[in-house]
Design a protein around this motif. Structure first.
Motif, PDB file in Angstrom:
ATOM      1  N   GLY A 134       0.721  -1.246  -0.156  1.00 21.31           N
ATOM      2  CA  GLY A 134      -0.110  -0.080   0.156  1.00 21.31           C
ATOM      3  C   GLY A 134       0.767   1.279   0.067  1.00 21.31           C
ATOM      4  N   SER A 135       0.452   2.327   0.725  1.00 20.38           N
ATOM      5  CA  SER A 135       1.281   3.415   0.749  1.00 20.38           C
ATOM      6  C   SER A 135       1.977   3.710   2.226  1.00 20.38           C
ATOM      7  CB  SER A 135       0.159   4.729   0.478  1.00 20.38           C
ATOM      8  OG  SER A 135      -0.804   4.412   1.428  1.00 20.38           O
ATOM      9  N   ASP A 136       1.890   2.579   3.029  1.00 22.96           N
ATOM     10  CA  ASP A 136       2.647   2.863   4.279  1.00 22.96           C
ATOM     11  C   ASP A 136       4.073   2.784   4.396  1.00 22.96           C
ATOM     12  OD1 ASP A 136      -0.055   2.756   5.735  1.00 22.96           O
ATOM     13  OD2 ASP A 136       0.199   0.289   5.366  1.00 22.96           O
ATOM     14  N   PRO A 137       4.698   3.586   5.383  1.00 19.75           N
ATOM     15  CA  PRO A 137       6.226   3.588   5.294  1.00 19.75           C
ATOM     16  C   PRO A 137       6.590   2.053   5.748  1.00 19.75           C
ATOM     17  CG  PRO A 137       4.996   4.777   7.271  1.00 19.75           C
ATOM     18  CD  PRO A 137       3.987   4.449   6.332  1.00 19.75           C
ATOM     19  N   VAL A 138       7.807   1.901   5.072  1.00 19.20           N
ATOM     20  CA  VAL A 138       8.234   0.533   5.080  1.00 19.20           C
ATOM     21  C   VAL A 138       9.647   0.459   5.373  1.00 19.20           C
ATOM     22  CG1 VAL A 138       8.749   0.511   2.760  1.00 19.20           C
ATOM     23  CG2 VAL A 138       8.443  -1.631   3.809  1.00 19.20           C
ATOM     24  N   PHE A 139      10.209  -0.711   6.448  1.00 11.07           N
ATOM     25  CA  PHE A 139      11.682  -0.764   6.465  1.00 11.07           C
ATOM     26  C   PHE A 139      11.679  -2.140   6.047  1.00 11.07           C
ATOM     27  CE2 PHE A 139      14.804  -2.708   9.315  1.00 11.07           C
ATOM     28  CZ  PHE A 139      15.744  -1.906   9.495  1.00 11.07           C
ATOM     29  N   LEU A 140      12.844  -2.487   5.213  1.00  5.50           N
ATOM     30  CA  LEU A 140      13.304  -3.287   4.252  1.00  5.50           C
ATOM     31  C   LEU A 140      14.239  -4.299   5.045  1.00  5.50           C
ATOM     32  CD1 LEU A 140      14.013  -1.540   0.775  1.00  5.50           C
ATOM     33  CD2 LEU A 140      12.650  -3.616   1.327  1.00  5.50           C
ATOM     34  N   ILE A 141      14.124  -5.385   4.939  1.00  3.39           N
ATOM     35  CA  ILE A 141      15.125  -6.474   5.558  1.00  3.39           C
ATOM     36  C   ILE A 141      15.334  -7.541   4.227  1.00  3.39           C
ATOM     37  CG2 ILE A 141      15.224  -8.585   7.174  1.00  3.39           C
ATOM     38  CD1 ILE A 141      13.846  -6.841   9.143  1.00  3.39           C
ATOM     39  N   GLY A 142      16.850  -7.934   4.597  1.00  5.82           N
ATOM     40  CA  GLY A 142      17.303  -8.753   3.475  1.00  5.82           C
ATOM     41  C   GLY A 142      18.157  -9.750   4.274  1.00  5.82           C
ATOM     42  N   CYS A 143      18.823 -10.772   3.802  1.00  3.72           N
ATOM     43  CA  CYS A 143      19.263 -11.795   4.340  1.00  3.72           C
ATOM     44  C   CYS A 143      20.638 -12.194   3.781  1.00  3.72           C
ATOM     45  CB  CYS A 143      18.438 -13.194   4.220  1.00  3.72           C
ATOM     46  SG  CYS A 143      19.375 -14.420   4.834  1.00  3.72           S
ATOM     47  N   SER A 144      21.609 -12.491   4.528  1.00  2.18           N
ATOM     48  CA  SER A 144      23.195 -12.443   4.237  1.00  2.18           C
ATOM     49  C   SER A 144      23.305 -13.689   3.563  1.00  2.18           C
ATOM     50  CB  SER A 144      24.092 -12.140   5.398  1.00  2.18           C
ATOM     51  OG  SER A 144      23.934 -13.144   6.256  1.00  2.18           O
ATOM     52  N   ASP A 145      22.599 -14.890   3.707  1.00  2.00           N
ATOM     53  CA  ASP A 145      22.972 -16.011   3.298  1.00  2.00           C
ATOM     54  C   ASP A 145      22.164 -16.479   2.131  1.00  2.00           C
ATOM     55  OD1 ASP A 145      24.116 -18.620   3.689  1.00  2.00           O
ATOM     56  OD2 ASP A 145      23.857 -18.555   5.770  1.00  2.00           O
ATOM     57  N   CYS A 146      21.285 -17.621   2.430  1.00  2.00           N
ATOM     58  CA  CYS A 146      20.671 -18.034   1.028  1.00  2.00           C
ATOM     59  C   CYS A 146      20.139 -16.967   0.121  1.00  2.00           C
ATOM     60  CB  CYS A 146      19.498 -19.079   1.388  1.00  2.00           C
ATOM     61  SG  CYS A 146      20.070 -20.418   2.532  1.00  2.00           S
ATOM     62  N   ALA A 147      19.395 -15.939   0.589  1.00  2.00           N
ATOM     63  CA  ALA A 147      18.655 -15.151  -0.109  1.00  2.00           C
ATOM     64  C   ALA A 147      19.588 -14.154  -1.005  1.00  2.00           C
ATOM     65  CB  ALA A 147      17.826 -14.218   0.730  1.00  2.00           C
ATOM     66  N   THR A 148      21.040 -13.820  -0.345  1.00  2.00           N
ATOM     67  CA  THR A 148      22.044 -13.312  -1.204  1.00  2.00           C
ATOM     68  C   THR A 148      22.380 -14.037  -2.346  1.00  2.00           C
ATOM     69  OG1 THR A 148      22.736 -12.117   0.791  1.00  2.00           O
ATOM     70  CG2 THR A 148      24.330 -12.554  -0.902  1.00  2.00           C
ATOM     71  N   ILE A 149      22.732 -15.539  -1.901  1.00  2.00           N
ATOM     72  CA  ILE A 149      23.182 -16.328  -3.178  1.00  2.00           C
ATOM     73  C   ILE A 149      22.039 -16.610  -4.214  1.00  2.00           C
ATOM     74  CG2 ILE A 149      24.078 -18.742  -3.682  1.00  2.00           C
ATOM     75  CD1 ILE A 149      25.043 -18.614  -0.782  1.00  2.00           C
ATOM     76  N   CYS A 150      20.773 -16.495  -3.991  1.00  2.00           N
ATOM     77  CA  CYS A 150      19.771 -16.566  -4.750  1.00  2.00           C
ATOM     78  C   CYS A 150      19.474 -15.240  -5.373  1.00  2.00           C
ATOM     79  CB  CYS A 150      18.548 -17.325  -4.218  1.00  2.00           C
ATOM     80  SG  CYS A 150      18.427 -18.792  -3.733  1.00  2.00           S
ATOM     81  N   HIS A 151      20.163 -14.392  -5.081  1.00  2.00           N
ATOM     82  CA  HIS A 151      19.830 -12.838  -5.771  1.00  2.00           C
ATOM     83  C   HIS A 151      18.285 -12.431  -5.190  1.00  2.00           C
ATOM     84  CE1 HIS A 151      23.627 -13.374  -7.617  1.00  2.00           C
ATOM     85  NE2 HIS A 151      23.150 -14.479  -7.959  1.00  2.00           N
ATOM     86  N   THR A 152      17.816 -13.095  -4.081  1.00  2.00           N
ATOM     87  CA  THR A 152      16.590 -12.261  -3.883  1.00  2.00           C
ATOM     88  C   THR A 152      16.251 -11.484  -2.654  1.00  2.00           C
ATOM     89  OG1 THR A 152      16.286 -14.446  -2.513  1.00  2.00           O
ATOM     90  CG2 THR A 152      15.219 -14.545  -4.679  1.00  2.00           C
TER      91      THR A 152
END
Ligand code: SF4
Ligand code: SF4
Length: 218
Positions: A17-35
């Motif tokens: 929607g239009s709400d303020p958002v905080f973004l979180i990623g992951c240093s492991d599998c999601a980094t290797i999968c480019h997601t």
């Protein structure tokens, strides 16, 4: 490694929607999968801001499924998180749920779909290898897993539908039973190939158990 792929951006935007958002990623599998590595998180920030969404901050957890690490790392982001209404997590379902435990008062939005435990073939190519059945049988199959790699999970294969070494269900993938045959033949272990496997004891699967402690055996 847990293989994931990004959800469609439009679907995510609808939930954000239009709400303020905080973004979180992951240093492991999601980094290797480019997601959900650093570059995907920075790219996502740009995409969201281009649509006039307020990104209050971002962090790459190390990894997202490590509850204790997350608690420590996120301490420095308290104010940025407080300003957000939604937490957008680009990690596997496990990582998303670990994050969800920490932010009961925030809406959690998953940015990826978790697909399987798999092998990294090439930079952006992954193949399913394991379904975490809780009782590994690969030593009976030349080191290959028919549960996760045969479309019919046949323990006493092959099914007879394979053509040219490809699976009849999906010719893009090799028939694992053809591979099992070749591997065992090469090792001179056709005695294993001819053994009849009893039905699998699924009671050893932890599918419906909530947690284990490291070091637990069956
Ligand atoms: S037999 Fe079970 S644990 Fe072993 S690779 Fe296959 S699915 Fe995974
Ligand atoms: S062709 Fe091979 S991999 Fe495909 S379902 Fe049959 S035995 Fe399994």
């Amino acid at each position: 490694m847990i293989i994931s792929r990004p959800k469609k951006l439009d679907d995510c935007l609808q939930i954000l929607g239009s709400d303020p958002v905080f973004l979180i990623g992951c240093s492991d599998c999601a980094t290797i999968c480019h997601t959900g590595g650093e570059s995907e998180i920075l790219e996502m920030k740009k995409l969201l801001e281009a649509r006039n969404l307020h990104v209050t901050g971002l962090v790459i957890l190390d990894p997202a499924c490590h509850l204790q690490n997350n608690k420590r790392l996120l301490k420095s982001f308290e104010q940025q998180v407080a300003r957000a209404k939604k937490i957008f997590v680009l990690a596997c379902g496990n990582g998303v749920q670990t994050v969800a435990e920490l932010f009961e008062d925030k809406d959690i939005v998953a940015g990826s779909d978790s697909l399987f435990i798999g092998e990294i073939k090439r930079l952006t190519e992954f193949e399913k290898r394991c379904m975490a059945c809780g009782d590994c049988l690969v030593d009976s199959y030349g080191g290959l897993c028919p549960i996760s790699r045969c479309a019919k999970s046949m323990l006493n294969g092959p099914c007879g539908g394979s053509r040219g070494g490809r699976c009849e269900i999906n010719p893009d993938i090799a028939c694992v039973w053809e591979q099992i045959y070749r591997f065992l033949m090469k090792k001179g272990r056709m005695d294993i190939f001819h053994r009849i496997q009893p039905p699998k004891d699924w009671s050893k699967s932890l599918e419906m158990q909530r947690s284990i402690h490291c070091g637990n055996t069956k």
